[in-house]
Design a protein around this motif. Structure first.
Motif, mmCIF file in Angstrom:
data_model
loop_
_atom_site.group_PDB
_atom_site.id
_atom_site.type_symbol
_atom_site.label_atom_id
_atom_site.label_comp_id
_atom_site.label_asym_id
_atom_site.label_seq_id
_atom_site.Cartn_x
_atom_site.Cartn_y
_atom_site.Cartn_z
ATOM 1 N N PRO A 48 0.831 -1.211 0.000
ATOM 2 C CA PRO A 48 0.000 0.000 0.000
ATOM 3 C C PRO A 48 0.862 1.257 0.000
ATOM 4 O O PRO A 48 1.951 1.291 0.579
ATOM 5 N N HIS A 49 0.367 2.280 -0.648
ATOM 6 C CA HIS A 49 1.057 3.571 -0.693
ATOM 7 C C HIS A 49 0.713 4.355 0.561
ATOM 8 O O HIS A 49 -0.451 4.490 0.930
ATOM 9 N N HIS A 50 1.706 4.884 1.244
ATOM 10 C CA HIS A 50 1.480 5.683 2.451
ATOM 11 C C HIS A 50 1.295 7.140 2.042
ATOM 12 O O HIS A 50 2.151 7.727 1.381
#
Length: 69
Positions: free
Chosen positions: A13-15
């Motif tokens: 997942p992209h933070h």
């Protein structure tokens, strides 16, 4: 994970971090405008009632350019 038939690695997942600069000061909200006392929904409702009091002429809504009567 695969793309176009090739392995491209593990999906992670992209933070999403801070959306503003840390030194940015918050904007002060604008003052609310004073009430005008006009009931716009009532004005629209009254105008609608006047315009539809005689009924709706549905035949005038047809597009005569297609040959329909």
């Amino acid at each position: 994970m695969r793309a176009a038939g090739k392995t491209v690695g593990k999906a992670i997942p992209h933070h999403v971090g801070r959306h503003a600069h840390p030194k940015a000061k918050p904007e002060t909200p604008a003052e609310t405008a004073p009430a005008t006392g006009i009931n716009y929904l009532k004005v629209l409702g009254d105008e609608y009632a006047v315009n539809t009091a005689k009924g709706i002429n549905y035949s005038s809504l047809m597009d005569d350019s297609r040959g329909h009567k």
